[in-house]
Design a protein around this motif. Structure first.
Motif: not given
Length: 593
Positions: A221, A225, A227, A235, A381, A384-386, A388-389
């Motif tokens: 994050s 990510v 941003t 998103w 966002y 969720h994205e962190s 996923r990564l």
């Protein structure tokens, strides 16, 4: 008339004498009050309040702390123990288990008296009350000179502790002894083989050591990510329902007015405060003054925050979001709500250190809602994205290690292709450039001194960056990775691995991401250790299984006979007195075990 008075007087004397003899005849004790109630009622069968009080006194006879007994709920526990005693006596009749008069006399003559606890509380509560698993209390029934059984001593003890006559106490103890025989009967059916005990011993004494890599969401994050507003909006458009639901719960934090702000913080650091509180404050003040000087020279507030701030918002350029009252410390909040848009504050002192604020915008109503929704979308966002990564990174490194690479090489290959994000708050530091510019107080050797600003986070220096770590040795019940979502999973997986270098098929979920684990070392107990501890492990395992068997047996009896009715007036604990006392102390002579 005198003759009649003499006869009447003699009759009264005789009546008093009869009452005296009945009340105080040998082996009788006081006549029980007609006010006796049922402490426990099981299908119309009454367990008297006299037996309840006797049991409670026997359980509590080694304790002088009434508040402690009250806290553990001893009254209710006593009643539950008597209910289970009744169940065991009923089952004993079915099985033909009984106690002879001679056996009962022998036990009482030896000063061994029984009491009951619920099966599932025998170990825990028994330990707290100082009573063993056989639930025996010992009374001093011997003459101190002859060291032989003394009936007067025996009667004095039971009257003082239980308030029962000897005959009633004998009947009460017969039930308790039958219940004890039933417990012994249930436990005796448990068998523990040596192989079974050795397997348990081996599990407990074997150890494993792990190599592991954490992939922390906070690392992603802060640095990875994307941003940018474009990524966040994309998103938000794709996840409108989740955004709307979350915004409903958050909008009170932004409306009707909020203030968009950034912050630079210089905290009082532990190492600086070791020389005293004033030294810690002075060092923090020096660092905030240095940050102020950089701002005066024209550096951007966000850049200064990234390199100089101790606040968690540093990676975002000090961005706090749109703040309402009640979300910051009072001195910082008061200063923020005095400022005008575009203003940069002088340093604000708090208990934690010093802070410089920049108020970028005062947003109201529709504008505040727009900012709030965007901030909510950004938070969701990034989360969720962190996630996923981090999950993808862990699986990528796991696959590479499973394919033959060492964990170190697999991680190095992954890190080499990792690209920092281009969005706001993700500007990697160039150490050489910073040194050439003289910013941040960085010395030529790359180290910083107290009062100096630190470098901005990069992939190489982020505190939560993925690195190969090694656990301490642990056994099957250990927790080698403290922040695993399931604390038992790492040890369970480790003990399924056969040899050093082996990996599980999947990653381990952490509170803040994922981990890849690899078996580094395994040890097993020696035959010499087993020979030394065999007897202890066999007996300990047998005791544990016997306790489980008794608990299960009582659960089945409870299910068969149904729940009893308890007299809440007896089973509810009294409130402690102002002086900390409660129920009166037990009238126990100083004789004991």
């Amino acid at each position: 008339m005198n003759r009649l008075s003499q006869i009447f007087g003699a009759a009264i004397v005789i009546a008093i004498a009869v009452v005296f003899i009945v009340q105080f005849r040998p082996n009788a004790g006081p006549v029980q009050s007609s006010g006796t109630t049922c402490a426990v009622d099981v299908r119309g069968n009454c367990i008297s309040s006299i037996e309840f009080n006797a049991s409670r006194n026997l359980l509590a006879m080694r304790s002088v702390d009434e508040n402690r007994l009250r806290a553990m709920g001893l009254r209710r526990i006593t009643a539950e123990g008597l209910y289970e005693r009744w169940l065991l006596n009923e089952d004993a009749e079915r099985l033909g288990i009984s106690v002879s008069d001679d056996e009962l006399t022998a036990e009482l003559g030896a000063g061994r008296v029984r009491v009951s606890l619920p099966a599932d509380k025998i170990r825990q509560i028994g330990y707290a009350l100082g009573i063993r698993e056989d639930l025996i209390r010992y009374l001093d029934v011997r003459n101190r000179q002859t060291k032989k059984f003394d009936n007067k001593q025996y009667e004095r003890q039971i009257r003082a502790i239980t308030k029962m006559s000897p005959n009633d106490f004998r009947d009460y103890q017969r039930k308790e002894l039958i219940a004890a025989r039933m417990r012994d009967f249930i436990r005796a059916r448990v068998r523990v083989g040596e192989n079974e005990a050795f397997e348990q011993f081996s599990r407990e004494k074997s150890t494993r050591t792990l190599s592991y890599v954490r992939f922390d969401r906070r690392f992603y994050s802060d640095l990875v990510v994307d941003t940018s507003e474009k990524a966040i909006q994309a998103w938000a458009d794709a996840n409108k329902e989740e955004l709307d639901k979350t915004w409903e719960g958050r909008k009170a934090q932004y409306l009707p007015e909020c203030r968009v702000a950034r912050i630079v913080t210089a905290e009082v650091r532990t190492d600086e405060a070791e020389q005293g509180p004033e030294a810690g404050k002075a060092a923090a003040k020096a660092r905030i003054e240095q940050a102020v000087e950089r701002l005066k020279k024209g550096e951007g507030f966000a850049d200064v925050a990234r390199s100089a701030s101790d606040d968690p918002s540093a990676a975002r350029g000090g961005e706090l979001g749109c703040m309402t009252r009640g979300r910051l410390s009072k001195p910082v909040e008061d200063r923020l709500f005095e400022m005008t848009a575009g203003e940069v504050s002088a340093p604000v002192e708090t208990e934690d250190g010093f802070h410089v604020l920049k108020l970028e915008q005062i947003a109201k109503d529709a504008e505040a809602e727009k900012i709030g929704r965007l901030a909510t979308a950004r938070d969701l966002y990034i989360r969720h994205e962190s996630e996923r990564l981090a999950a993808e990174a862990a699986k990528q490194v796991l696959a590479a290690a499973a394919g033959g690479k060492s964990l170190e090489d697999a991680l190095a290959a992954y890190t080499a292709q990792l690209t920092p994000a281009k969005g706001p708050g993700a500007k990697p530091a160039d150490r050489a450039a910073k040194q050439d510019a003289g910013a941040g107080g960085v010395k030529k050797d790359g180290q910083t001194e107290p009062g100096d600003a630190r470098e901005p986070y990069t992939i190489a220096n982020h505190p939560n960056r993925p690195t190969v770590e090694t656990s301490l040795p642990f056994n099957v019940s250990g927790s080698p990775i403290a922040d695993a979502r399931d604390s038992t999973e790492p040890a369970r997986l480790a003990f399924q691995l056969d040899k050093p270098g082996d990996l599980p098929k999947d990653v381990v979920a952490l509170e803040n991401g994922y981990a890849v684990i690899q078996l580094k070392e395994k040890t097993s107990p020696t035959q010499e250790q087993w020979d030394k501890d065999r007897e202890f492990y066999v007996s300990a395992m047998r005791a544990a299984k016997q306790n489980d068997a008794l608990v299960g047996y009582m659960r089945r009896l409870r299910s068969t006979f149904g729940a009893p009715k308890y007299d809440e007036r007896l089973t509810t604990e009294s409130k402690p007195a102002e002086d900390g006392s409660g129920d009166p102390a037990l009238p126990i002579d100083d004789e004991g075990e």
